[in-house]
Design an enzyme around this catalytic site. Structure first.
Site, PDB file in Angstrom:
ATOM      1  N   LYS A 282      28.693  -3.414   9.521  1.00  0.00           N
ATOM      2  CA  LYS A 282      27.958  -2.572   8.591  1.00  0.00           C
ATOM      3  C   LYS A 282      28.137  -3.098   7.171  1.00  0.00           C
ATOM      4  O   LYS A 282      29.246  -3.406   6.742  1.00  0.00           O
ATOM      5  CB  LYS A 282      28.454  -1.127   8.679  1.00  0.00           C
ATOM      6  CG  LYS A 282      27.534  -0.099   8.047  1.00  0.00           C
ATOM      7  CD  LYS A 282      27.960   1.320   8.406  1.00  0.00           C
ATOM      8  CE  LYS A 282      26.964   2.340   7.865  1.00  0.00           C
ATOM      9  NZ  LYS A 282      27.330   3.723   8.232  1.00  0.00           N
ATOM     10  N   GLU A 367      27.737  18.711  16.334  1.00  0.00           N
ATOM     11  CA  GLU A 367      27.728  19.998  15.639  1.00  0.00           C
ATOM     12  C   GLU A 367      27.898  21.181  16.591  1.00  0.00           C
ATOM     13  O   GLU A 367      28.557  22.176  16.255  1.00  0.00           O
ATOM     14  CB  GLU A 367      26.427  20.148  14.841  1.00  0.00           C
ATOM     15  CG  GLU A 367      26.293  19.196  13.673  1.00  0.00           C
ATOM     16  CD  GLU A 367      25.723  17.850  14.050  1.00  0.00           C
ATOM     17  OE1 GLU A 367      25.597  16.980  13.158  1.00  0.00           O
ATOM     18  OE2 GLU A 367      25.395  17.649  15.247  1.00  0.00           O
ATOM     19  N   ARG A 395      21.283  22.500  14.449  1.00  0.00           N
ATOM     20  CA  ARG A 395      21.409  21.964  15.803  1.00  0.00           C
ATOM     21  C   ARG A 395      22.345  22.835  16.638  1.00  0.00           C
ATOM     22  O   ARG A 395      22.337  22.779  17.866  1.00  0.00           O
ATOM     23  CB  ARG A 395      21.943  20.533  15.764  1.00  0.00           C
ATOM     24  CG  ARG A 395      21.188  19.605  14.839  1.00  0.00           C
ATOM     25  CD  ARG A 395      21.662  18.184  14.949  1.00  0.00           C
ATOM     26  NE  ARG A 395      20.932  17.478  15.993  1.00  0.00           N
ATOM     27  CZ  ARG A 395      21.264  16.277  16.433  1.00  0.00           C
ATOM     28  NH1 ARG A 395      22.332  15.677  15.963  1.00  0.00           N
ATOM     29  NH2 ARG A 395      20.554  15.698  17.372  1.00  0.00           N
TER      30      ARG A 395
END
Length: 621
Positions: A282, A367, A395
């Site tokens: 990354k 979540e 969610r």
């Protein structure tokens, strides 16, 4: 000398580029991304890490016939470049400009609109099934990050993908990070795959030795080869995917274009779902992003040479105030625990994590689990504070309703990025939380007008034996309303200015706007009342009834959708007490999704700025 990147003008143009020029193309794409994102802001580190991966995919796919689904989608900038949208980067994430995420309405090369994590495998599997039903033969690929594998939806999809009797390729982009470092069993599992060479070395060595034995060598070697599954289980943990019924290839160098190209072509030949595991870095190609990938995940405009943010102002944010106050409270109250879903930095919990590691839980991008996990802790005598962005908390709707509210458990929800958040667009605007939270029995919903009030609400909430949600906006805090600091009293509002005829009744971030509207109305000889509701549920009906005695116009103001929002609750109340003589001006968001753009521009477009609201009020007089 002409740039290789200039040869990319539309989909599939990459196939005209010579293989020896592909590495230079990757260099040019990275330079282009750094230059453009430094001016507009956007997701940088994730895109820098997937340049070669995207190039390799575009070499083996034909757009728009083949379907490529990105998980979350904040790593799809190179895909946009390779499908002819290079010019759009001048307006990246700006109002009416190019989205920072894949959008079907933006290009037919974007197979699916995304923005939340762990969705790509499900969507791609649906596309594959639709392809099979219709008798087509196009390729379908899902790209999912290792961080997204902490989300349960990904496993539900993998479970179903194992039953696929046609081809689909799942690219696992493994950079050992989501936004911050990954946590949990899957992170450890993939780490072992990345570093584990024991199986490959042993397999090759044993097979070579056995085959060298005269007469019986090949026969014994074939038996050993047939037992490779047992060997894999002993020496390499990658068998998890194969045990689920999926073919696994990897790990592969995610910056080696030719290696990935060959792996993808091999994967497409199978009549089943195949996982191709690629390892990337990354932030690759920009030293600042490589060293601090989480800092450069999503960035504001910055100076390329130094990596410094172009915005000099270091204003205090709601997120910082929340994090600091929670530390103070945790020192006083040992029952407090903090829970987040892979975003300790974004939710302000980094320092808390250092100070209270035994009472800090990052559950990954999960979540739903975060909420029920918190409910279990609350049932066990703790008071968990769940810090999640508004757009991601939705969610976990069922878990809030079913696992927290039914039992009325003491869980505090710290809902960051509530309201209009700006540049990330439809998938990230936090404009639904008031509606869905207020529909839940036993739930209390609060919204602070400033940082001081956020501190007071947090202090109040952790002392209560019930579910409480505190929603607050993204960004800096204005200290303009610090003079108003009435103590928090359950279910009670706060009057900032007393007037007559017009009552400006505002929620959270809109209280400041209400004060601006009041000043504008004064130039028309109108002295309006301004009320900071504080509690959206329960609503202060005593204050509303009192206002009906001296006001003929109620103006409700909220950064939330109209349906099920605060304004409708006030309208229902007026109907209940049969006060049809009170005119109601509901300043909220109509039935629509909100595109990306500067927050102030979006507010003006939606009619939620002070000028627009003032104009509406004057039209109703």
């Amino acid at each position: 000398m002409p740039k290789i990147l200039d040869q990319i003008q539309g989909p599939n143009d990459i196939k005209k580029i010579k293989p020896k020029e592909l590495e230079q193309l990757a260099v040019e794409i990275r330079k282009f991304l750094i230059e453009k994102v430094s001016k507009t802001g956007g997701h940088l580190a994730s895109n820098l890490g997937t340049v070669e991966l995207t190039i390799a995919l575009h070499l083996v796919l034909d757009f728009p016939d083949d379907k490529l689904v990105w998980d979350v989608g904040h790593q799809a900038y190179t895909h946009k470049i390779l499908t002819g949208r290079k010019k759009g980067f001048d307006t990246l994430r700006q109002y009416q400009g190019m989205s920072g995420f894949p959008k079907r309405k933006e290009s037919e090369c974007d197979a699916f609109d995304v923005g939340h994590s762990s969705t790509s495998i499900s969507a791609a599997l649906g596309l594959a099934r639709a392809r099979d039903i219709k008798g087509n033969d196009n390729k379908v690929v899902a790209v999912i990050g290792d961080g997204a594998l902490s989300g349960g939806m990904a496993y539900e999809a993998l479970n179903n993908a194992a039953r696929l009797d046609s081809n689909m390729v799942i690219v696992l982009n493994d950079n050992n990070m989501s936004i911050t470092e990954n946590v949990g069993g899957m992170a450890n599992y993939l780490g072992k795959i990345r570093t584990g060479s024991k199986y490959r070395n042993l397999k090759d060595g044993v097979e070579n030795v056995i085959r060298s034995v005269p007469c019986v060598g090949n026969r014994v070697a074939d038996k050993v080869k047939r037992s490779k599954d047992s060997l894999k289980r002993l020496f390499i943990p990658g068998m998890l995917f194969e045990d689920m019924g999926l073919t696994y290839i990897g790990p592969i160098d995610g910056h080696n274009i030719e290696q990935m190209r060959r792996a993808f072509l091999s994967a497409f030949r199978a009549n089943e779902a195949v996982i191709v595991h690629v390892v990337t870095k990354k932030g690759k190609g920009y030293s600042f992003a490589e060293k601090k990938p989480s800092v450069y995940h999503g960035v504001e405009p910055f100076y390329v040479r130094t990596g410094e943010n172009k915005t000099k102002e270091k204003a205090i944010t709601y997120t910082q105030v929340f994090g600091k106050k929670l530390i103070e409270l945790a020192k006083e109250q040992e029952s407090i625990a903090a829970v987040c879903a892979a975003m300790p930095s974004g939710t302000g919990l980094m320092q808390y994590r250092k100070l209270f590691p035994e009472r800090y839980y990052d559950v990954g991008i999960a979540e739903e689990h975060a909420v029920t996990f918190a409910a279990g802790m609350a049932a066990g005598g703790m008071h968990p504070v769940v810090a999640i962005y508004s757009t991601f908390l939705q969610r976990a709707y069922d878990q809030i309703l079913h696992d927290v509210c039914i039992e009325s458990l003491p869980v505090t929800f710290a809902i960051d990025r509530a309201g209009i958040v700006g540049s990330d667009g439809e998938t990230h605007q936090g404009v639904f939380d008031l509606s869905y939270l207020c529909s839940m029995p036993n739930m209390t919903v609060m919204a602070p007008k400033n940082g001081t009030e956020l501190e007071e609400m947090l202090s109040f909430s952790v002392k209560q034996d019930m579910p409480i949600a505190i929603r607050y906006p993204r960004g800096k805090i204005n200290n303009r309303l610090e003079a108003f600091a009435k103590p928090i009293e359950y279910g009670k509002s706060e009057t900032l200015y007393s007037g007559e005829k017009i009552a400006l009744i505002a929620v959270g971030s809109m209280v400041e706007t209400a004060c601006d509207v009041r000043e504008k109305l004064k130039s028309h000889g109108i002295h309006a009342t301004v009320v900071n509701m504080r509690f959206v549920k329960p609503m202060d009906t005593e204050r509303l009834e009192e206002l009906t005695k001296s006001h003929s116009v109620f103006v409700t103001m909220e950064e939330n959708v109209e349906q099920g929002g605060f304004g409708q609750k006030v309208a229902d109340y007026l109907q209940t007490i049969k006060r049809n003589d009170i005119a109601l001006v509901n300043c909220s968001i109509r039935d629509q999704f909100i595109q990306h753009g500067n927050v102030e521009i979006l507010k003006k477009t939606l009619g939620l700025d002070a000028d627009s609201i003032t104009e509406r009020i004057l039209l109703n007089l």
